[in-house]
Design a protein around this motif. Structure first.
Motif, PDB file in Angstrom:
ATOM      1  N   ALA A  55       0.828  -1.203   0.000  1.00 46.28           N
ATOM      2  CA  ALA A  55       0.000   0.000   0.000  1.00 46.28           C
ATOM      3  C   ALA A  55       0.863   1.253   0.000  1.00 46.28           C
ATOM      4  CB  ALA A  55      -0.927  -0.003   1.221  1.00 46.28           C
ATOM      5  N   ALA A  56       1.957   1.198   0.759  1.00 44.97           N
ATOM      6  CA  ALA A  56       2.880   2.336   0.811  1.00 44.97           C
ATOM      7  C   ALA A  56       3.558   2.548  -0.535  1.00 44.97           C
ATOM      8  CB  ALA A  56       3.921   2.112   1.906  1.00 44.97           C
ATOM      9  N   LEU A 138     -10.376  -6.606   0.447  1.00 48.31           N
ATOM     10  CA  LEU A 138     -10.679  -5.761  -0.709  1.00 48.31           C
ATOM     11  C   LEU A 138      -9.384  -5.451  -1.460  1.00 48.31           C
ATOM     12  CD1 LEU A 138     -12.525  -3.955  -2.429  1.00 48.31           C
ATOM     13  CD2 LEU A 138     -12.192  -2.138  -0.731  1.00 48.31           C
ATOM     14  N   ILE A 139      -9.368  -5.794  -2.735  1.00 47.04           N
ATOM     15  CA  ILE A 139      -8.219  -5.530  -3.604  1.00 47.04           C
ATOM     16  C   ILE A 139      -8.700  -4.606  -4.717  1.00 47.04           C
ATOM     17  CG2 ILE A 139      -6.441  -6.559  -5.072  1.00 47.04           C
ATOM     18  CD1 ILE A 139      -7.121  -9.259  -3.601  1.00 47.04           C
ATOM     19  N   THR A 140      -8.010  -3.497  -4.923  1.00 47.51           N
ATOM     20  CA  THR A 140      -8.430  -2.557  -5.959  1.00 47.51           C
ATOM     21  C   THR A 140      -7.374  -2.430  -7.044  1.00 47.51           C
ATOM     22  OG1 THR A 140      -7.558  -0.666  -4.713  1.00 47.51           O
ATOM     23  CG2 THR A 140      -9.867  -1.230  -4.374  1.00 47.51           C
ATOM     24  N   ALA A 188       0.065 -12.111 -10.698  1.00 48.04           N
ATOM     25  CA  ALA A 188       0.589 -12.839 -11.860  1.00 48.04           C
ATOM     26  C   ALA A 188      -0.142 -12.468 -13.148  1.00 48.04           C
ATOM     27  CB  ALA A 188       0.492 -14.340 -11.620  1.00 48.04           C
ATOM     28  N   THR A 189      -1.433 -12.090 -13.032  1.00 45.62           N
ATOM     29  CA  THR A 189      -2.213 -11.786 -14.233  1.00 45.62           C
ATOM     30  C   THR A 189      -2.501 -10.303 -14.413  1.00 45.62           C
ATOM     31  OG1 THR A 189      -4.213 -12.279 -12.944  1.00 45.62           O
ATOM     32  CG2 THR A 189      -3.339 -14.033 -14.343  1.00 45.62           C
ATOM     33  N   LEU A 190      -2.655  -9.571 -13.313  1.00 40.15           N
ATOM     34  CA  LEU A 190      -3.026  -8.161 -13.414  1.00 40.15           C
ATOM     35  C   LEU A 190      -1.929  -7.205 -12.962  1.00 40.15           C
ATOM     36  CD1 LEU A 190      -6.700  -8.295 -12.009  1.00 40.15           C
ATOM     37  CD2 LEU A 190      -5.940  -8.412 -14.406  1.00 40.15           C
ATOM     38  N   GLY A 191      -0.843  -7.743 -12.414  1.00 41.37           N
ATOM     39  CA  GLY A 191       0.205  -6.875 -11.893  1.00 41.37           C
ATOM     40  C   GLY A 191      -0.083  -6.481 -10.452  1.00 41.37           C
ATOM     41  N   GLU A 192       0.707  -5.554  -9.937  1.00 42.39           N
ATOM     42  CA  GLU A 192       0.559  -5.132  -8.545  1.00 42.39           C
ATOM     43  C   GLU A 192      -0.696  -4.295  -8.363  1.00 42.39           C
ATOM     44  OE1 GLU A 192       3.257  -2.473  -5.607  1.00 42.39           O
ATOM     45  OE2 GLU A 192       4.224  -4.256  -6.431  1.00 42.39           O
ATOM     46  N   ALA A 193      -1.436  -4.561  -7.309  1.00 41.74           N
ATOM     47  CA  ALA A 193      -2.692  -3.861  -7.036  1.00 41.74           C
ATOM     48  C   ALA A 193      -2.440  -2.454  -6.520  1.00 41.74           C
ATOM     49  CB  ALA A 193      -3.514  -4.646  -6.023  1.00 41.74           C
ATOM     50  N   GLU A 194      -3.449  -1.598  -6.672  1.00 46.87           N
ATOM     51  CA  GLU A 194      -3.376  -0.263  -6.070  1.00 46.87           C
ATOM     52  C   GLU A 194      -3.426  -0.369  -4.562  1.00 46.87           C
ATOM     53  OE1 GLU A 194      -6.454   2.325  -7.469  1.00 46.87           O
ATOM     54  OE2 GLU A 194      -5.143   3.275  -8.929  1.00 46.87           O
ATOM     55  N   SER A 195      -4.262  -1.265  -4.067  1.00 52.39           N
ATOM     56  CA  SER A 195      -4.342  -1.488  -2.629  1.00 52.39           C
ATOM     57  C   SER A 195      -4.922  -2.866  -2.360  1.00 52.39           C
ATOM     58  CB  SER A 195      -5.222  -0.421  -1.947  1.00 52.39           C
ATOM     59  OG  SER A 195      -6.576  -0.585  -2.318  1.00 52.39           O
ATOM     60  N   ALA A 196      -4.585  -3.410  -1.207  1.00 57.22           N
ATOM     61  CA  ALA A 196      -5.127  -4.696  -0.766  1.00 57.22           C
ATOM     62  C   ALA A 196      -5.208  -4.634   0.750  1.00 57.22           C
ATOM     63  CB  ALA A 196      -4.234  -5.846  -1.221  1.00 57.22           C
ATOM     64  N   LYS A 197      -6.409  -4.713   1.288  1.00 56.53           N
ATOM     65  CA  LYS A 197      -6.579  -4.533   2.729  1.00 56.53           C
ATOM     66  C   LYS A 197      -7.870  -5.168   3.206  1.00 56.53           C
ATOM     67  CE  LYS A 197      -8.493   0.011   1.632  1.00 56.53           C
ATOM     68  NZ  LYS A 197      -8.256   1.465   1.687  1.00 56.53           N
ATOM     69  N   LEU A 198      -7.986  -5.317   4.502  1.00 50.80           N
ATOM     70  CA  LEU A 198      -9.239  -5.770   5.091  1.00 50.80           C
ATOM     71  C   LEU A 198     -10.230  -4.612   5.043  1.00 50.80           C
ATOM     72  CD1 LEU A 198      -8.010  -7.832   8.164  1.00 50.80           C
ATOM     73  CD2 LEU A 198      -8.931  -8.698   6.011  1.00 50.80           C
TER      74      LEU A 198
END
Length: 247
Positions: A55-56, A138-140, A188-198
Motif C-alpha cells: 500500500a505504501a 478488498l483488492i483494488t 501474476a495476471t493483473l500486476g501489482e494492485a493499487e491497494s489490498a486490505k481488510l
C-alpha cells in the motif's frame, strides 16, 4: 458513489493535490510499524506487513521511509499503537465504521466523537453498526488493468468472491482469510494492485440525498484528516446527479 470506494472518489472530487502527502505517509508508516510488531519484520513472512508495504509503495512512499517504519517496530521506547474501532451514524442514517491506530485512546475518541457531532452524526457503542457489514478482503485495481470481463475472469481464477467494476477502478472482494493468497495470485495476471486490505462491505446501501450528502462528506473528511484514523467505511450510496451538484 458507494461507501467502500469513497476514498478514491473523494480524492478525485477534492483533487489529488489537496491531500497532504506527509499526513498520508504518517498513516502508512503507522500501519507498517504495527504490522511488523505483530509478526515477523519480513514482508515475505508476514502477510499483513506485506499488504501494508504494498500500500505504501502504491502511494510512492520512499523505500527508506518504509524501512524506518519497519525498524521502529523493534526500537526501544517506540510508540505503542493500539487498534481501535468506532461505530456510529452519519447524516441520513448512514452507518459509519472508523478504524484507528492510536497511542492515546482518550484523544482519538474525543476527536472522532467531535467529527460525528459537529456534522450531524452520532457516535454509538461498539457493535452498533458493524452487524450490517461483512468483514472481507478488498483488492483494488485501476481501470487500466483491463476490461470488466478480463478482471472478473482473473479474480475468479484467483479465488475471489465478487468483483465490482466502475469507470475508475475494479474492486475485488475476497474472504477475509484469503486476502493474501488472492492478492498474490492476481499479481501474476493483473500486476501489482493499487491497494489490498481488510475492509467492511455493507450488506445494504443507503441512498443519500443532496441535503445530507455534503454534510456526510464533510464528516468523512474531518475523520480522515485526523492523524489517528486509518480508514472510514460507510453503507452510503450517492447518485451521479448528487455528486455532480457537489462538484
Amino acid at each position: 458513489m458507494a461507501g467502500h470506494s469513497k476514498f478514491k472518489n473523494i480524492q478525485h472530487r477534492k483533487g489529488a493535490q489537496d491531500k497532504k502527502r506527509s499526513a498520508q505517509f504518517s498513516k502508512l508508516s503507522r500501519e507498517i510499524t504495527v504490522a511488523a510488531k505483530m509478526g515477523m519484520p519480513d514482508p515475505d513472512m508476514n502477510p499483513r506487513l506485506r499488504l501494508a508495504v504494498n500500500a505504501a509503495k502504491a502511494q510512492s512512499m520512499p523505500k527508506d521511509n518504509i524501512q524506518r517504519a519497519i525498524d521502529k517496530a523493534n526500537a526501544a521506547g517506540g510508540e505503542d499503537y493500539e487498534e481501535v474501532r468506532y461505530e456510529g451514524y452519519g447524516p441520513g442514517g448512514v452507518a459509519v465504521i472508523v478504524e484507528a491506530l492510536t497511542d492515546n485512546r482518550n484523544r482519538t475518541a474525543t476527536n472522532v466523537r467531535t467529527a460525528f457531532s459537529k456534522n450531524g452524526g452520532n457516535l454509538g457503542a461498539s457493535g452498533a453498526v458493524s452487524h450490517g457489514f461483512d468483514r472481507m478482503g478488498l483488492i483494488t485495481y485501476p481501470a487500466s488493468a483491463g476490461d470488466a470481463d478480463h478482471v472478473f475472469e482473473a479474480a475468479l481464477e484467483a479465488g475471489a468472491e465478487d468483483v465490482e467494476s466502475g469507470e475508475d477502478e475494479h474492486s475485488i472482494w475476497t474472504a477475509m482469510d484469503s486476502l493474501h493468497e488472492v492478492s498474490k495470485a492476481l499479481e501474476a495476471t493483473l500486476g501489482e494492485a493499487e491497494s489490498a486490505k481488510l475492509a467492511w462491505k455493507p450488506q445494504i446501501l443507503v441512498e443519500v440525498d443532496e441535503a445530507n450528502a455534503a454534510t456526510l462528506l464533510k464528516m468523512i473528511d474531518a475523520l480522515e484528516d485526523d492523524d489517528d484514523v486509518q480508514t472510514v467505511w460507510g453503507n452510503y450510496d450517492m447518485s451521479d446527479e448528487v455528486m455532480a451538484k457537489l462538484g
